[in-house]
Write an enzyme that holds these catalytic residues in place. Structure first.
Site, short mmCIF file in Angstrom:
data_model
loop_
_atom_site.label_atom_id
_atom_site.label_comp_id
_atom_site.label_asym_id
_atom_site.label_seq_id
_atom_site.Cartn_x
_atom_site.Cartn_y
_atom_site.Cartn_z
N GLY A 1 -6.01 0.09 10.25
CA GLY A 1 -7.01 0.35 10.88
C GLY A 1 -8.06 -0.02 9.95
O GLY A 1 -8.20 -0.43 8.71
N HIS A 2 -9.18 -0.30 11.06
CA HIS A 2 -10.95 -0.65 9.75
C HIS A 2 -11.17 0.22 8.74
O HIS A 2 -11.18 1.62 9.10
CB HIS A 2 -11.46 -0.92 11.24
CG HIS A 2 -11.80 0.55 12.04
ND1 HIS A 2 -12.80 0.23 13.21
CD2 HIS A 2 -11.49 2.09 12.15
CE1 HIS A 2 -12.90 1.90 13.58
NE2 HIS A 2 -11.92 2.25 12.91
N ASN A 3 -11.47 -0.73 8.13
CA ASN A 3 -12.11 0.86 6.85
C ASN A 3 -11.24 1.12 5.65
O ASN A 3 -11.91 1.91 5.30
CB ASN A 3 -13.06 1.75 7.26
CG ASN A 3 -14.66 1.03 8.22
OD1 ASN A 3 -14.17 0.51 9.47
ND2 ASN A 3 -15.41 0.82 7.76
#
Lengths: 355, 355, 355
Positions: free
Chosen positions: A243-245
């Site tokens: 996922g993002h980040n």
């Protein structure tokens, strides 16, 4: 193509016991090897098998060499880490056997005029490379890949066919990305307004270090505002979702079908078994090992092995145990009730004895 | 590129407290923002952090605005839903910063003569569009996409690189499909005959509403005889599998790695955490929320949150608890046996007391 | 396009009760069918529905034909396996309705001069076929596929758009590979040396039998030294991961999102529900059926159905049961302690009675 045992130890080290002019033509497992092969012993359970291998040479540790049966009459290469030695020898054979791609840009590729492609790089058929992208020396971009605007591919990095590497993302040197992987797709970020979802633009990047391998059909989301980070030496298998980040520490390895939700911070030297899942915004320490099929629903701050999956059973037995799991609170009530009854009985009997 | 605060509230609403001529050049989180940024506060736990942000402006609710510390001296935009406001402001910045694709069909694209491509649509390199397909105004079809015979792409819908959208499928307006997604692949339908499998042709379509986002490498199967339906506003993350003949209600959102087996009927406004799984032929009501890693093995007819995954533990502790789970029936027998013994003891003691 | 009932039974067998000159124009479910359709009854629960279908003809078993209501006045085709008969009839309709691809190599395809493409094969736009690959008669390779060096595609096998089929791999006749699948990507093999991972070249192949279907975005890894084997008639759904050196027995079927780790040996006629996971180096017997969401963590040597997933509950109930699962060892201790107390009490009371 053959390699002399003398050449092997000259390049890879180890102590050769046997004729340095013996030639080996490939690597094979203990039981498949014949007089043209070199083999290896790393699992102590296979010592007996090793005694009977037909290989011309064997890579093994000093301790295993001391106890291997006298039936084995081939050459030996003694080394501290036979499995790593095997990997390096296999890499050498593979390099000799491969068809080296010819540097240059295929006529069917669509490369923007502002992109920088090194002279020794390979760009295959039907590749698209957008404006301002950079492909460094000896990088290989196979057929059908897409490299977005301003993306940077480090020296010697290899994209297999049909990789998507989105705008602004970067990968270091000697990386491998397998077919169908998608790097830098939008993270899953929405604000809810009266039940409907409003997209939050994902404007961060994916920044990938050196010596990183990413498996087939694996996805790594770009950051929302900041970047998604994958440090040096990370190895991701197929069908993984990052996922993002997220931030994944150096030399961490994840087996197939793992999922990591957004903003998880994972340490170095961790391993994740297949289909393990990590919730978002968690922190996982260095040297944490998560078993296959386990859901990590809270941060793990201490190194060690962690597990959480329902044990498999014959379906009829599972039906029974699952029914009890659904009613564990009533089982706990029964135990509490029993404890009270036993206390009362004990007291009653003690009182009686005092009479 | 900068946006005046006055222009922001003019377009997006909200009450501005500060100079409308203040210009902001981007959006940043509370702790990263500097005097060129606008930031936002939606999580009440971050109020203290908000008091100390260096941002030129902050988007926040009236209640948070009332209690934010006096240290904060920038402008404020007060609104009921700061997170949704942030999303819209971020969309504006993103639109200003993007490189608008140039309308037209790339010379390397393969577009059947019978396909209808709107004049304002973009068709990228190495795209294939088959007979009778329709691509509406302002749609963007990036490099390497495949659009099958008779498929219809609505106005303003955006396909990132390497999307597959099979024959006869339809998507409405303002949708986004990310790289590697496959829409309209055959459902998994076979008849068994003496152990072997006979394929059942999958002749339904996938019909997708407006404002639907579909993540990277996600698959949506076409229906067997009828159609697979995805209603307006649905958001699917990456690596998801939707089986044939599913019906997903409006504004339902699913996180990465979710799987939904065939013919499941899922309500509106539901959410599914990562790697949640739904068996086939189930019905799930509106406003159901399924936690990550949970297996939905029966219909859910009542709104609420549902969970089912084995809790994570240190491996040694899991080994012990899993061993007991395997033998829960014997534990239940022991409790029953104890209950009987205690009953007998109680009776025996009561009888004794009566003596 | 229509088919006469007489032609149907001539080609597919079964006993026709009704006019052989009746024409049907398609297949529909019992409740959707009208006088232009043929329908089928295989689920005994739908007998009442079958009595009221408006279809012109129905495929059904002799036992169901005997009890179907007198309201039904259409034709009947009586057969032992109505579902298989339906599948074959549907295949016939689908074949009549399809747009047959035109043999030949699209002008935009990149085919190495040393590759062998049969005259009746179809090679679509933007396909890449490398040196020494072979594509047999009537094979269809749709847009954007990649076929690596020396790979072999059997007669009548169909690759949908954007399949990756890597060097040296082979698939037999009448197979189907769906979009986004990646066959023959490197297995996940590394030797660890001081924490860092050294890649072990994956030099085996993937060898696939006849009549094998592989779903969208599914990955099958090539073997490390030996080959990965998929026997005849295997059916794999979407988003599946098959590790290196696996061996999957004939006619085994796996639903979406299944994962199989490396070197697992799976028998014939097995089925795996969605998201089932199999650890590496295990052996699974013939005719084993694994339920959805179950983790197979040990070999299964006996046929039967096996299950292992945590039962779903309302979140509040799950919180309670999960807390108890975490403390099952303390529950077991309490039971042991109760057993001791009850023993002591019983003894004490018996002694007392002896007094």
């Amino acid at each position: 193509m053959s390699i002399r045992l003398g050449a092997l130890v000259e390049r890879l080290g180890g102590q050769l016991m046997g004729d340095p002019d013996t030639e080996v033509f490939g690597i094979a497992p203990l039981d498949d090897a014949n007089a043209s092969h070199i083999t290896f012993l790393s699992n102590p359970k296979l010592r007996t098998q090793a005694s009977h291998t037909q290989a011309a040479a064997i890579i093994l540790s000093a301790s295993n060499s001391a106890v291997i049966g006298p039936e084995y009459r081939g050459a030996r290469i003694v080394t501290d880490n036979p499995y790593a030695y095997f990997a390096r020898a296999a890499q050498w054979f593979a390099a000799e056997n491969m068809h080296p791609p010819v540097p240059g840009i295929d006529a069917t590729a669509h490369v923007d005029a502002s992109a920088t492609i090194a002279a020794t790089a390979v760009v295959g058929p039907h590749v698209t490379i957008e404006a301002d992208a950079e492909v460094a020396e000896h990088a290989v971009i196979e057929a059908g890949c897409f490299i977005g605007r301003g993306a940077k591919i480090g020296a010697g990095t290899h994209f297999f066919a049909r990789v998507t590497f989105h705008a602004g993302c970067e990968i270091g040197q000697r990386g491998i990305i397998h077919s169908g992987a998608v790097i830098g797709t939008d993270g899953f970020g929405f604000a809810n307004e009266n039940g409907a979802w409003i997209k939050i633009p994902q404007t961060g990047r994916v920044l990938i270090g050196d010596d990183v391998d990413i498996g087939a059909n694996t996805c790594v989301d770009r950051g929302a505002l900041a970047d998604t980070i994958i440090e040096d030496g990370v190895k991701l298998d197929n069908q993984i979702q990052i996922g993002h980040n997220c931030h994944i520490g150096a030399h961490t390895a994840m087996a197939g079908c793992v999922g990591v939700a957004g903003s998880a911070k994972i340490g170095k030297y961790c391993t994740f078994g297949g289909a393990a899942m990590v919730l978002g915004h968690l922190t996982i320490a260095d040297n944490v090992h998560v078993s296959s099929g386990s859901m990590v629903s809270r941060s793990i701050l201490e190194a060690g092995q962690y597990t959480g999956f329902y044990p498999l059973a014959k379906n009829a037995d599972w039906e029974k145990s699952a029914a009890i799991v659904r009613n564990l609170t009533s089982m706990r009530e029964k135990i509490r009730s029993l404890e009270k009854s036993v206390q009362l009985l004990t007291k009653s009997l003690t009182d009686k004895n005092k009479e």
